[in-house]
Design an enzyme around this catalytic site. Structure first.
Site, short mmCIF file in Angstrom:
data_model
loop_
_atom_site.label_atom_id
_atom_site.label_comp_id
_atom_site.label_asym_id
_atom_site.label_seq_id
_atom_site.Cartn_x
_atom_site.Cartn_y
_atom_site.Cartn_z
N THR A 412 0.91 -1.13 0.00
CA THR A 412 0.00 0.00 0.00
C THR A 412 0.95 1.18 0.00
O THR A 412 2.15 0.99 0.07
CB THR A 412 -0.88 -0.12 1.26
OG1 THR A 412 -1.68 -1.29 1.13
CG2 THR A 412 -1.74 1.06 1.56
N ASP A 454 -9.40 -8.39 0.60
CA ASP A 454 -9.54 -7.80 1.94
C ASP A 454 -10.91 -8.11 2.56
O ASP A 454 -11.13 -7.83 3.73
CB ASP A 454 -9.31 -6.29 1.90
CG ASP A 454 -7.84 -5.93 2.11
OD1 ASP A 454 -7.05 -6.84 2.45
OD2 ASP A 454 -7.47 -4.76 1.93
N SER A 483 -10.49 -2.36 5.89
CA SER A 483 -9.10 -1.98 5.65
C SER A 483 -8.40 -1.70 6.98
O SER A 483 -9.05 -1.48 8.00
CB SER A 483 -9.06 -0.71 4.80
OG SER A 483 -7.76 -0.20 4.71
N GLY A 504 1.32 -1.44 4.98
CA GLY A 504 1.73 -2.54 5.85
C GLY A 504 0.62 -3.43 6.34
O GLY A 504 0.79 -4.15 7.32
N1 GLY Z 1 -5.21 -3.61 1.40
C1 GLY Z 1 -4.73 -3.32 2.68
C2 GLY Z 1 -5.68 -2.56 3.52
O1 GLY Z 1 -6.58 -1.92 3.00
O2 GLY Z 1 -5.58 -2.57 4.73
#
Ligand code: GLY
EC number: 2.3.2.2
Length: 602
Positions: A412, A454, A483, A504
């Site tokens: 990310t 996710d 998220s 992370g």
């Molecule tokens: N794709 C990682 C998050 O949204 O936490």
């Protein structure tokens, strides 16, 4: 005792565990102070002589300062775009939006127009806003779409790779909404630097070259008829070579000319839908037409004389960070010192409880009831803390039965912005895994996200990557996936103090927590706070991992004696890009030395 911070870099740390001289040497020293007696009963640890050469930093990097503005982002060219926009008279929102489009060009692993993100904005008057432009499950998505007839996760990791892995992208709509509401420069000016970078090429850093080379096989597998992100002869990229992206330049130009219509309608939309058709993806024109970013009420909680402003659900980040800080606030972390066993223990125990709550209660608030107020109530948190004991680790199994989303991907990207008037922006954006689904939209040259992973693709059961999910985060058409992204802004006594964030996955939350405390409690400069070694615990699995060198042997021995499973890991944790406002109003950028991250001020 309070820590004196001086830009001249003599940091005198009195009453804590180390002395920082010239921003270079950080040496734990033993300290004896009879007023600290009570903490000894709580397991207070003092560094001994044998630890005197230990350094708490992953590396030492000089801070960057600016009076008129500061950008910290994951790629030097993107940070430069942000500062150039400020110099043209743009504000922090202009810089942030231009930098996001630049990241889509120079950092294709995570910068994007085919993904989504979250933006936290605090204007110069202190009013705060958050914008949710997280991807949505397409209308044809369904709860069990990644399961076979036996209700097992399908082979081939379809929530991760390929055309079915993508949610409806939100970045372009979100960035347009942010600019329309708060930007000063024209949309044409904002898009131009990214178009130039795509058209003329960007010099690859060593890290970007390696990332592209490492992903070559997957690019070929999911894009068999085209050669995006590859040299014509498919040999490996080398540092310094130019990555030119003509199709992406054209796609960005359509956005420049037509705004969101230049992405969600017309040629780009047709190319995206043709790409979906080619690989069996489920995004339709209706999904694109219906996508709308959403302004949400920020999570705002106090920590001592500071106010923490962060992202509400569908991010778990804001609630989790606020809970963590509420758990540790009563403890004398400054007096105990950085990474002593007492400090670490209360932080781990807070993390254990917070991640258990995250698993059980959090999801998209447009679809599930998130008990936000209750989760942040002092009495609720006190009750959850009742079984905490200093002489023994709590057993995660006893904290709460339930399920949790486990380790998420680390790819990310975060960036932080402040302009000369004090407007501040904190943005975290993602394609989920590195280079998202690996699918490039043919003719438009941008990568699609694999954000569907996710979601809890099989609630209650670990998926093929060890993720465990829950009902609140089950797939529903048009729902946003949970998220961990935690873009955050901090005020102190009503004034802007910090802008924080990192990629992370689940370590985002714990990295932001640690960097905040490194500044607020341990008196580090922002660069030192970012450079300091990190650890992570997330309830399940019940273990703490830390960056090598992060703890002294004695601390580890003490922790293990209490029952903590705590081990180093080779991989680094988080890549924080942050800004601190010094008492005289100067901005200090702290960009993570763990990658190409760069702070540029002026
Ligand atoms: N794709 C990682 C998050 O949204 O936490």
């Amino acid at each position: 005792m309070k820590i004196q911070i001086s830009k001249n870099a003599l940091l005198s740390v009195v009453g804590t565990c180390f002395i920082i001289v010239s921003c270079k040497t950080v040496q734990p020293t033993s300290q004896t102070n009879s007023s600290q007696k009570p903490s000894e009963n709580l397991g207070f640890y003092q560094f001994s002589n044998e630890d005197a050469n230990a350094s708490p930093f992953v590396a030492k990097k000089a801070s960057v300062y600016g009076k008129n503005g500061m950008i910290a982002a994951t790629h030097p060219a993107a940070s430069q775009v942000g500062v150039d926009i400020l110099k043209m008279g743009g504000n922090a929102i202009d810089a942030a939006v231009a930098t996001q489009f630049a990241l889509a060009v120079v950092h294709p692993a995570a910068g994007n127009i085919g993904g989504g993100g979250f933006l936290v904005y605090r204007d110069k008057k202190g009013k705060s806003y958050t914008l949710d432009y997280r991807e949505k499950a397409p209308e044809k998505a369904s709860r069990d779409m990644y399961l076979d007839e036996n209700k097992n996760v399908k082979a081939g990791q379809p929530s991760w790779y390929g055309h079915t892995a993508s949610g409806t992208p939100g970045s372009v709509d979100g960035l347009e909404q942010a600019h329309k509401r708060f930007g000063k420069l024209t949309w044409q000016q904002i898009l131009q630097p990214a178009i130039d970078l795509a058209e003329n090429g960007v010099k690859l850093t060593m890290r970007e070259a390696r990332g592209l080379n490492r992903t070559k096989v997957e690019f070929l597998k999911y894009n068999p008829t085209k050669k995006y992100f590859m040299k014509p002869d498919t040999t490996d990229w080398k540092e310094g070579e130019l990555l030119i992206q003509k199709d992406l330049a054209k796609a960005l130009r359509r956005i420049q000319e037509q705004g969101r219509k230049g992405f969600y309608e017309g040629e780009t939309a047709q190319l995206l839908l043709a790409e979906m058709k080619r690989g069996g993806g489920i995004i339709t024109q209706k999904d694109l037409d219906n996508y709308k970013a959403t302004w949400r009420e920020p999570i705002v909680e106090n920590y001592k004389n500071m106010k923490i402003i962060s992202m509400p659900p569908p991010s778990s980040g804001g609630i989790a960070l606020a809970q963590l800080l509420k758990y540790v606030e009563p403890y004398p972390l400054q007096r105990w010192g950085w990474h002593t066993d007492s400090t670490t223990q209360v932080m781990i125990e807070a993390e254990r409880r917070v991640f258990a709550d995250r698993a059980t209660w959090l999801g998209d608030p447009d679809f599930v009831k998130v008990p936000q107020k209750e989760l942040l109530e002092t009495n609720y948190l006190k009750k959850r803390w009742e079984d905490f004991q200093f002489d023994q680790a709590t057993d995660s199994k006893k904290v709460k039965a339930g399920t949790i989303a486990g380790y998420e991907s680390v790819e990310t990207t975060h960036s932080s912005f402040v302009d000369k008037e004090g407007n501040a922006v904190s943005i975290t954006t993602t394609l989920n895994n590195s280079y998202g689904s690996k699918v490039v939209v043919d003719g438009a040259g941008f990568l699609m996200n694999d954000e569907m992973d996710d979601f809890s693709i099989k609630p209650g059961v670990p998926n093929s990557y060890g993720l465990i999910g829950n009902e609140a985060n089950a797939i529903v058409p048009n729902k946003r996936m949970l998220s961990s992204m935690t873009p955050t802004i901090v005020e102190e006594n009503g004034k802007l103090k910090m802008v924080l964030g990192t990629p992370g996955g689940s370590t985002i939350i714990t990295s932001v927590f640690q960097v905040f405390l490194n500044v607020a409690e341990h008196g580090m400069t922002m660069q030192q706070a970012v450079d300091a070694l990190r650890f992570h615990h997330q309830w399940l699995p019940d273990r703490t991992t830390f960056e090598e060198g992060g703890f002294t042997e004695q601390t580890l021995k003490r922790m293990r004696e209490k029952g903590y499973k705590i081990d180093s890991q080779k991989n680094t944790i988080g890549r924080m890009d942050c800004i601190l406002v010094l008492p005289d109003g100067t901005y200090e950028g702290g960009a993570d030395v763990r990658a190409d991250d760069t702070a540029v001020g002026y």
